[in-house]
Design a protein around this motif. Structure first.
Motif, PDB file in Angstrom:
ATOM      1  N   UNK A 236     -39.922  12.949 -12.813  1.00  0.00           N
ATOM      2  CA  UNK A 236     -39.789  12.559 -11.404  1.00  0.00           C
ATOM      3  C   UNK A 236     -40.198  13.718 -10.474  1.00  0.00           C
ATOM      4  N   UNK A 261     -25.974   5.526 -21.540  1.00  0.00           N
ATOM      5  CA  UNK A 261     -24.812   5.064 -22.303  1.00  0.00           C
ATOM      6  C   UNK A 261     -24.905   3.571 -22.608  1.00  0.00           C
ATOM      7  N   UNK A 263     -23.218  -0.099 -23.488  1.00  0.00           N
ATOM      8  CA  UNK A 263     -22.003  -0.885 -23.290  1.00  0.00           C
ATOM      9  C   UNK A 263     -22.010  -1.993 -24.336  1.00  0.00           C
ATOM     10  N   UNK A 270     -17.688  -4.565 -16.030  1.00  0.00           N
ATOM     11  CA  UNK A 270     -17.950  -4.052 -14.680  1.00  0.00           C
ATOM     12  C   UNK A 270     -16.681  -3.832 -13.881  1.00  0.00           C
ATOM     13  N   UNK A 276     -18.209   4.571 -18.908  1.00  0.00           N
ATOM     14  CA  UNK A 276     -18.895   5.064 -20.094  1.00  0.00           C
ATOM     15  C   UNK A 276     -18.293   6.436 -20.369  1.00  0.00           C
ATOM     16  N   UNK A 279     -20.040   9.051 -18.278  1.00  0.00           N
ATOM     17  CA  UNK A 279     -19.615   9.198 -16.881  1.00  0.00           C
ATOM     18  C   UNK A 279     -18.251   9.887 -16.797  1.00  0.00           C
ATOM     19  N   UNK A 283     -17.755  13.488 -15.062  1.00  0.00           N
ATOM     20  CA  UNK A 283     -16.840  13.703 -13.931  1.00  0.00           C
ATOM     21  C   UNK A 283     -15.882  14.851 -14.229  1.00  0.00           C
ATOM     22  N   UNK A 422     -35.539   6.507 -20.312  1.00  0.00           N
ATOM     23  CA  UNK A 422     -36.923   6.047 -20.142  1.00  0.00           C
ATOM     24  C   UNK A 422     -37.814   6.941 -19.274  1.00  0.00           C
ATOM     25  N   UNK A 423     -37.261   7.934 -18.565  1.00  0.00           N
ATOM     26  CA  UNK A 423     -38.034   8.583 -17.490  1.00  0.00           C
ATOM     27  C   UNK A 423     -39.298   9.276 -18.010  1.00  0.00           C
ATOM     28  N   UNK A 426     -41.857   6.756 -19.399  1.00  0.00           N
ATOM     29  CA  UNK A 426     -42.551   5.981 -18.373  1.00  0.00           C
ATOM     30  C   UNK A 426     -43.555   6.802 -17.567  1.00  0.00           C
TER      31      UNK A 426
ATOM     32  N   UNK B 223     -24.331   6.211 -16.232  1.00  0.00           N
ATOM     33  CA  UNK B 223     -24.049   4.776 -16.186  1.00  0.00           C
ATOM     34  C   UNK B 223     -23.052   4.373 -15.114  1.00  0.00           C
ATOM     35  N   UNK B 224     -22.683   5.308 -14.251  1.00  0.00           N
ATOM     36  CA  UNK B 224     -21.736   4.995 -13.181  1.00  0.00           C
ATOM     37  C   UNK B 224     -22.314   4.044 -12.151  1.00  0.00           C
ATOM     38  N   UNK B 226     -24.061   1.461 -12.557  1.00  0.00           N
ATOM     39  CA  UNK B 226     -24.512   0.181 -13.106  1.00  0.00           C
ATOM     40  C   UNK B 226     -24.203  -0.967 -12.146  1.00  0.00           C
ATOM     41  N   UNK B 227     -25.169  -1.845 -12.037  1.00  0.00           N
ATOM     42  CA  UNK B 227     -25.016  -3.023 -11.196  1.00  0.00           C
ATOM     43  C   UNK B 227     -25.224  -4.239 -12.089  1.00  0.00           C
ATOM     44  N   UNK B 228     -24.612  -5.332 -11.690  1.00  0.00           N
ATOM     45  CA  UNK B 228     -24.731  -6.547 -12.481  1.00  0.00           C
ATOM     46  C   UNK B 228     -25.915  -7.341 -11.931  1.00  0.00           C
ATOM     47  N   UNK B 232     -26.451  -8.999 -16.433  1.00  0.00           N
ATOM     48  CA  UNK B 232     -26.744  -7.847 -17.300  1.00  0.00           C
ATOM     49  C   UNK B 232     -26.554  -6.550 -16.525  1.00  0.00           C
ATOM     50  N   UNK B 233     -26.142  -5.497 -17.263  1.00  0.00           N
ATOM     51  CA  UNK B 233     -25.997  -4.177 -16.659  1.00  0.00           C
ATOM     52  C   UNK B 233     -27.354  -3.546 -16.429  1.00  0.00           C
ATOM     53  N   UNK B 235     -29.075   0.037 -14.401  1.00  0.00           N
ATOM     54  CA  UNK B 235     -28.682   1.281 -13.750  1.00  0.00           C
ATOM     55  C   UNK B 235     -29.532   1.474 -12.510  1.00  0.00           C
ATOM     56  N   UNK B 238     -32.228   4.500 -12.587  1.00  0.00           N
ATOM     57  CA  UNK B 238     -33.482   4.454 -13.354  1.00  0.00           C
ATOM     58  C   UNK B 238     -34.153   3.078 -13.327  1.00  0.00           C
TER      59      UNK B 238
END
Lengths: 489, 295
Positions: A236, A261, A263, A270, A276, A279, A283, A422-423, A426, B223-224, B226-228, B232-233, B235, B238
């Motif tokens: 990036x 991570x 799931x 969610x 995860x 995370x 933290x 993936x960064x 890609x 992974x904090x 993450x959106x639905x 599906x999760x 991020x 990315x």
């Protein structure tokens, strides 16, 4: 496991005054540890290390094998017998220098390397009792060096005029950097986060590996001449092509580490309170959330609450032991196989149990339950039994029909592994990757499909250990040096 | 350390910073963001990039004072430094000639929408921009948006400037008028983006939103964020930050963004106390300086 060739030196004449029989009579010396009921409330280091006397006593146990299996089983090829002999001599700095010939991070591996799977597994003393405490001895020597060695005395190699970029400052990158700088190459390490160390900093808790130690080992590398730049996400902020092009690097090593991570894909993941492990640990470790509000990064309130970590590896144990230190009322591991299949280190499982962690094995969550306000209130779980071994060689967990049960839970932490980031994939045309997205690299040279680009560690193998990543860093450094020296690809 | 070349409030509580960050300036594309950490004890938060100047090596960020970190950031002045700034992060916007694109910016979201509007215009689109704020003072980047749009509509909640109402009211008007819209890009508060998504879903208009969940590393590692997305999760750091608005579960986004409300409140209160204490202790020496004619 192939390690870079190390110069053959004839074995030093033994100065150990004891006959082998007497050496084997000495019991393995144990490190002092903080008491479980004290340490499970704070983040200070659990193990307290050897004194010089204990270290020498332990070193005397080495029977100085002519063909030391401890060296062959070490992914970076540390000359164990030789450094242990130097401890017997009382030459602790000499012992440190001997380790450093093969391992640039001795104070780190002395703490987190699973020696029982490598050097100590190879140790012949196993046959008669307990193996030599090689990890403990390494840690002692490294800590002695930290306190007594002046890094101004480091002799720098003659510059070769070649430049190498290291992408990622975790164990593989630091190891490659250390080996390359001693060959005289200019080495520049790029790190995405604001601190150097990668997973050592964000992943491993203070009570196992204090941050101050990582900083000191990194400072040592600075003194060796390695340059570090934080806040650069390669792919990036700058691409591999730009590094090889306008920035003029002659070679690049990619050691970006474990990825995203995973799931479970079950309902309720969610909900607030589901983390995860990456995370949660980031933290705690990188962002000091356990010191909130002195540090700004927040964490949900764990005090008195039920906390479960799903998984059975070292990351799972690091997470649950951290949760306990945040004041969790009940902290437990939820693992779908039995304790025998847990990938975590035995020492860590022992430590966790002493501290009061419960292990609920042969069970897995099916669903996380909502309290009606978007917060986790529990999990519906299922019991398992062990079936036939699967592709990992461990016995497969098989759900028991009708065994479902519910548990109350305020926090759930998923420690079930990672997938490839993936960064770089890609943003680097022509870089071959596997179906799962990991970078393809040669097993002995770590060469990728792109000329001048090498890769190693978790971004090649998927989640593994610090020492295996370091092994990859060493192999890469040897191959990079050869490439820079000869121009042969 | 990243030096602030220029800092200026552009609206009450909204400040624009021009920051020396040559690497980021060279690479920034529309739709991307940065993560900053103000000081040693600071948290990491994602922020919008308004634009960058690759030759000068600077990036502009636009920050609205909301919690402790943004207040702290907005207390910095020209010549100060920010400890860490990393980026550009996230996937760039998909810029093509779609035809007619409606770019919508709510509040400080306008700053994130601006580079995309500019790029969409350059790609040959007809760009209709709708920007809004609670009142006149909170409408930002109107002139900048006019330079890169064919038409600009402004709305304010209280009617103090432009049309009274919400940006979505204006969008509804356009749809009702039979304006041909090939794509909508909406950046702003979550309720606004959700309202846009609900409106365009019925009309089958492709709609992109830029999401701003809680983030730490910004590289996919934690992974904090993450959106639905259709169950599906994904991020945001990315896989996003831009997503197909019709696939996003906004309720989960709202719920997850509220996860640390208590702690955020506490941080903010502590910070305000600190600021007041500093003001009180700083008052005296300032008088002395003034008397000595040094100020």
């Amino acid at each position: 496991m192939s390690t870079p060739p190390t110069p053959k030196t004839p074995p030093k004449k033994s100065t150990n005054p004891l006959a082998n029989k007497e050496r084997m009579k000495i019991p393995r010396q144990h490190m002092l540890e903080q008491l479980p009921q004290v340490r499970n409330k704070e983040f200070t280091e659990v193990n307290l290390g050897y004194s010089a006397e204990l270290a020498r006593q332990e070193a005397l146990r080495c029977i100085e094998c002519a063909k030391p299996a401890c060296v062959d089983t070490c992914p970076v090829g540390v000359k164990v017998r030789d450094f242990v002999q130097l401890i017997v001599d009382g030459d602790f700095l000499g012992a440190a220098a001997k380790i450093r010939e093969d391992n640039v991070l001795p104070a780190i591996t002395g703490r987190v390397c699973p020696q029982e799977d490598h050097c100590e597994k190879g140790c012949l003393l196993n046959k008669k009792g307990e193996s030599l405490g090689i990890g403990y001895l390494e840690r002692f020597v490294a800590d002695y060096e930290r306190q007594h060695f002046d890094t101004n005395n480091i002799v720098k190699a003659t510059p070769t005029g070649k430049k190498v970029a290291i992408v990622g400052s975790g164990p593989s990158g630091l190891t490659a950097a250390g080996d390359l700088v001693t060959k005289g190459h200019k080495v520049h390490v790029f790190e995405a986060l604001h601190e150097i160390g990668g997973v050592l900093v964000y992943g491993i808790p203070e009570f196992r590996l204090p941050k101050a130690i990582i900083r000191e080992q990194v400072d040592y590398m600075r003194a060796m001449g390695v340059e570090f730049e934080t806040d650069v996400v390669v792919g990036r902020t700058v691409t591999i092509d730009e590094l090889m092009g306008e920035e003029g690097y002659d070679a690049v090593f990619i050691g970006t580490g474990a990825g995203l991570p995973q799931f479970m894909g079950i309902p309720g993941e969610h909900l607030n309170g589901v983390y995860s492990a990456n995370e949660f640990l980031t933290r705690i470790n990188l962002m000091h959330a356990y010191e909130f509000p002195k540090y700004d990064e927040p964490m949900v309130d764990f005090r008195g609450k039920n906390v479960a970590v799903i998984g059975g590896g070292n990351t799972a144990l690091d997470a649950i032991r951290s949760a306990l230190r945040l004041g969790a009322g009940k902290a437990f591991i939820l693992y779908r196989r039995s304790e025998a299949e847990m990938p975590a280190r035995i020492e860590e499982i022992k430590h966790a149990k002493e501290e009061g962690i419960e292990f609920q094995v042969l069970a897995a969550p099916l669903e996380f339950l909502d309290d009606g306000k978007g917060w986790l209130k529990g999990a519906r779980c299922q019991k398992m039994e062990l079936g036939e071994p699967d592709s990992s060689g461990r016995r497969r967990p098989v759900p028991i029909v009708g065994s479902e049960y519910e548990i109350p839970l305020a926090v759930a932490i998923m420690a079930i592994g990672t997938t490839a980031n993936p960064i770089i994939r890609q943003t680097t045309p022509g870089l071959a990757t596997t179906k799962k997205g990991y970078i393809q690299a040669d097993e002995t040279t770590q060469k990728t499909s792109r000329k001048g680009v090498f890769a190693g560690g978790d971004i090649v193998t998927g989640g593994a250990t610090v020492i295996l990543a370091m092994g990859a860093g060493r192999r890469a450094a040897a191959a990079i040096h050869h490439y820079l020296d000869t121009g042969e690809w | 350390m990243f030096k602030i070349v220029h800092a200026q409030f552009i609206a009450p509580g909204i400040k624009r910073f021009e920051i020396e960050a040559p690497r980021i300036a060279r690479k920034q594309r529309p739709g991307q963001f940065v993560i900053i950490r103000v000081n040693e004890t600071g948290e990491r938060i994602p922020l919008t990039i308004e634009k960058s100047d690759p030759e000068k090596g600077t990036v502009n960020i636009v920050v609205q004072s909301i919690g402790k970190t943004t207040h702290l950031l907005n207390s910095l002045e020209t010549g100060d430094s920010i400890l860490d700034i990393v980026g550009p992060l996230g996937k760039p916007s998909e810029i093509e000639n779609f035809g007619t694109v409606v770019v919508m910016g709510g509040g400080v979201g306008t700053a994130m929408a601006y580079p995309s509007a500019s790029a969409l215009k350059k790609a040959g689109n007809r760009v209709i921009t709708i920007i809004g704020g609670r009142n006149k003072d909170l409408v930002i980047l109107e002139n900048e948006m006019r330079e890169v749009s064919d038409t600009v509509f402004v709305t304010t909640d209280d009617g103090s400037y432009g049309d009274k109402g919400l940006v979505t009211d204006k969008l509804k008007q356009l749809i009702d008028n039979g304006t041909r819209i090939d794509e909508v890009l909406a950046v702003g508060p979550i309720p606004m983006m959700k309202a846009v998504a609900d409106m365009t879903r019925k009309e089958h208009i492709k709609t992109i939103v830029s999401l701003n969940p809680i983030m730490i590393d910004g590289t996919g590692m934690c992974g904090g964020c993450r959106v639905l997305v259709e169950g599906k999760s994904e991020f945001a750091c990315v896989d996003g930050p831009e997503f197909d608005a019709h696939r996003v579960d906004f309720a989960v986004l709202v719920q997850r963004n509220a996860m640390y409300r208590e702690a955020e409140k506490r941080s903010m209160e502590d910070y305000q106390h600190e600021v007041e204490k500093k003001k009180a202790t700083a008052a005296e020496p300032e008088v002395v300086c003034a008397l000595e004619g040094k100020k």
